[in-house]
Design a protein around this motif. Structure first.
Motif, PDB file in Angstrom:
ATOM      1  N   LEU A 266       0.881  -1.165   0.000  1.00  0.00           N
ATOM      2  CA  LEU A 266       0.000   0.000   0.000  1.00  0.00           C
ATOM      3  C   LEU A 266       0.921   1.218   0.000  1.00  0.00           C
ATOM      4  O   LEU A 266       2.013   1.166   0.592  1.00  0.00           O
ATOM      5  CB  LEU A 266      -0.872   0.019   1.263  1.00  0.00           C
ATOM      6  CG  LEU A 266      -1.948  -1.073   1.368  1.00  0.00           C
ATOM      7  CD1 LEU A 266      -2.676  -0.970   2.712  1.00  0.00           C
ATOM      8  CD2 LEU A 266      -2.947  -0.971   0.223  1.00  0.00           C
ATOM      9  N   ASP A 267       0.499   2.310  -0.628  1.00  0.00           N
ATOM     10  CA  ASP A 267       1.316   3.525  -0.616  1.00  0.00           C
ATOM     11  C   ASP A 267       1.508   3.996   0.824  1.00  0.00           C
ATOM     12  O   ASP A 267       0.707   3.678   1.713  1.00  0.00           O
ATOM     13  CB  ASP A 267       0.623   4.639  -1.417  1.00  0.00           C
ATOM     14  CG  ASP A 267       0.505   4.292  -2.885  1.00  0.00           C
ATOM     15  OD1 ASP A 267       1.274   3.436  -3.359  1.00  0.00           O
ATOM     16  OD2 ASP A 267      -0.371   4.886  -3.553  1.00  0.00           O
TER      17      ASP A 267
ATOM     18  N   HIS B  97       0.456   2.724  -7.754  1.00  0.00           N
ATOM     19  CA  HIS B  97      -0.464   3.866  -7.556  1.00  0.00           C
ATOM     20  C   HIS B  97      -1.737   3.716  -8.395  1.00  0.00           C
ATOM     21  O   HIS B  97      -2.265   4.711  -8.917  1.00  0.00           O
ATOM     22  CB  HIS B  97       0.203   5.181  -7.952  1.00  0.00           C
ATOM     23  CG  HIS B  97       1.327   5.617  -7.066  1.00  0.00           C
ATOM     24  ND1 HIS B  97       1.453   5.238  -5.753  1.00  0.00           N
ATOM     25  CD2 HIS B  97       2.386   6.427  -7.320  1.00  0.00           C
ATOM     26  CE1 HIS B  97       2.542   5.769  -5.244  1.00  0.00           C
ATOM     27  NE2 HIS B  97       3.134   6.498  -6.167  1.00  0.00           N
ATOM     28  N   GLN B  98      -2.218   2.500  -8.551  1.00  0.00           N
ATOM     29  CA  GLN B  98      -3.261   2.267  -9.553  1.00  0.00           C
ATOM     30  C   GLN B  98      -4.509   3.140  -9.373  1.00  0.00           C
ATOM     31  O   GLN B  98      -5.001   3.749 -10.324  1.00  0.00           O
ATOM     32  CB  GLN B  98      -3.667   0.787  -9.561  1.00  0.00           C
ATOM     33  CG  GLN B  98      -4.778   0.529 -10.577  1.00  0.00           C
ATOM     34  CD  GLN B  98      -4.899  -0.917 -10.973  1.00  0.00           C
ATOM     35  OE1 GLN B  98      -3.984  -1.708 -10.745  1.00  0.00           O
ATOM     36  NE2 GLN B  98      -6.014  -1.275 -11.554  1.00  0.00           N
ATOM     37  N   ILE B  99      -5.024   3.184  -8.153  1.00  0.00           N
ATOM     38  CA  ILE B  99      -6.299   3.909  -7.971  1.00  0.00           C
ATOM     39  C   ILE B  99      -6.096   5.412  -8.147  1.00  0.00           C
ATOM     40  O   ILE B  99      -6.890   6.094  -8.801  1.00  0.00           O
ATOM     41  CB  ILE B  99      -6.915   3.541  -6.611  1.00  0.00           C
ATOM     42  CG1 ILE B  99      -7.324   2.061  -6.666  1.00  0.00           C
ATOM     43  CG2 ILE B  99      -8.092   4.437  -6.273  1.00  0.00           C
ATOM     44  CD1 ILE B  99      -7.858   1.499  -5.397  1.00  0.00           C
ATOM     45  N   LYS B 100      -4.989   5.907  -7.615  1.00  0.00           N
ATOM     46  CA  LYS B 100      -4.718   7.346  -7.779  1.00  0.00           C
ATOM     47  C   LYS B 100      -4.584   7.681  -9.263  1.00  0.00           C
ATOM     48  O   LYS B 100      -5.108   8.695  -9.728  1.00  0.00           O
ATOM     49  CB  LYS B 100      -3.430   7.722  -7.039  1.00  0.00           C
ATOM     50  CG  LYS B 100      -3.573   7.614  -5.530  1.00  0.00           C
ATOM     51  CD  LYS B 100      -2.247   7.833  -4.851  1.00  0.00           C
ATOM     52  CE  LYS B 100      -2.405   7.637  -3.349  1.00  0.00           C
ATOM     53  NZ  LYS B 100      -1.125   7.437  -2.681  1.00  0.00           N
TER      54      LYS B 100
END
Ligand code: URA
Length: 246
Positions: free
Chosen positions: A104-105, A195-198
């Protein structure tokens, strides 16, 4: 039967390095089935032998599984020179071989599984498995049915391929006095790109300001876990994870 050398047993449960446990054992502080042992090359049956250090029983788990509610500011790594790592938050286990299942970031919160079971981790993370990961996100911008459709079709985030279809559920959209919109959403993805969702929201002109993972495959974040705390996975949860074979 799970037989391992005493030095591995002692090192695995966090008594010390292999050379430290050799010294400790030489001093007569370790007993196996009530007999003092001074050599660490003997074999231990991890299920039936009783090993004690200074009279206290040492519990041996070949594999350990924890659910962490990751806080912001902590990195999903085993070692980092600058920041605290997620593994350092698991204070109950002194094992040196724990690692996070995926990343997770640093500013993302929520569910992270920490284990030393590499086979299980690979099984869950393998790209072909497409394990669902659901997040709660707060986003600057107005999420609409068009955004839902775009996400379900796959988004161009600058990689060679579009993202796989993602399920977007809009929980609320509010506007402040200046007219700026904020959306609260749930989003489920089946990949784990950087950072897929961002990047998905950026690609449609929005910005994620808060992100929290709620579930990964069959495992759901235990909402009674305060941010930064953890618990062991239950036997049932471990069983569900082992069944992630598609
Ligand atoms: N997507 C992101 O952008 N960040 C995460 O931490 C996880 C998924």
């Amino acid at each position: 039967m799970p037989n391992i050398r005493l030095d591995k047993f002692l090192a695995d449960v966090g008594v010390g390095t292999r050379s430290q446990v050799k010294e400790i054992t030489k001093k007569g502080r370790v007993c196996v089935n009530d007999n003092v042992v001074k050599k660490t090359d003997i074999k231990i049956d991890t299920e039936n032998d009783v090993v004690t250090l200074d009279g206290k029983r040492l519990a041996y788990f070949e594999y350990e599984y924890f659910m962490l509610n990751k806080p912001q500011g902590v990195v999903s790594a085993t070692k980092d020179n600058l920041s605290k790592t997620v593994v350092e938050l698991i204070t109950e286990s002194k094992r040196r071989d724990l690692f996070p299942v995926g990343r997770l970031d640093k500013d993302t919160e929520g569910l992270l599984i920490i284990t030393n079971d590499g086979v299980l981790a690979n099984n869950i993370l393998a790209p072909g498995k497409h394990v669902d990961k659901t997040y709660y996100a707060v986003v600057d911008g107005r999420a609409t049915e068009d955004t839902v459709d775009l996400f379900s079709a796959g988004v161009d985030i600058g990689d060679d391929e579009l993202t796989k279809p993602a399920v977007l559920e809009i929980l609320s959209v509010t506007d402040d006095e200046s007219g700026a919109s904020q959306s609260k959403v749930k989003i489920t993805i089946t990949e784990g790109r950087y950072h897929q969702i961002k990047r998905m929201f950026n690609a449609v002109g929005m910005e994620v300001t808060y992100l929290k993972r709620l579930s990964m495959g069959p495992i759901f974040l235990d909402e009674t876990l305060e941010c930064g705390t953890y618990r062991r996975l239950t036997d049932e949860e471990i069983k569900l994870l082992r069944e992630v074979h598609r």
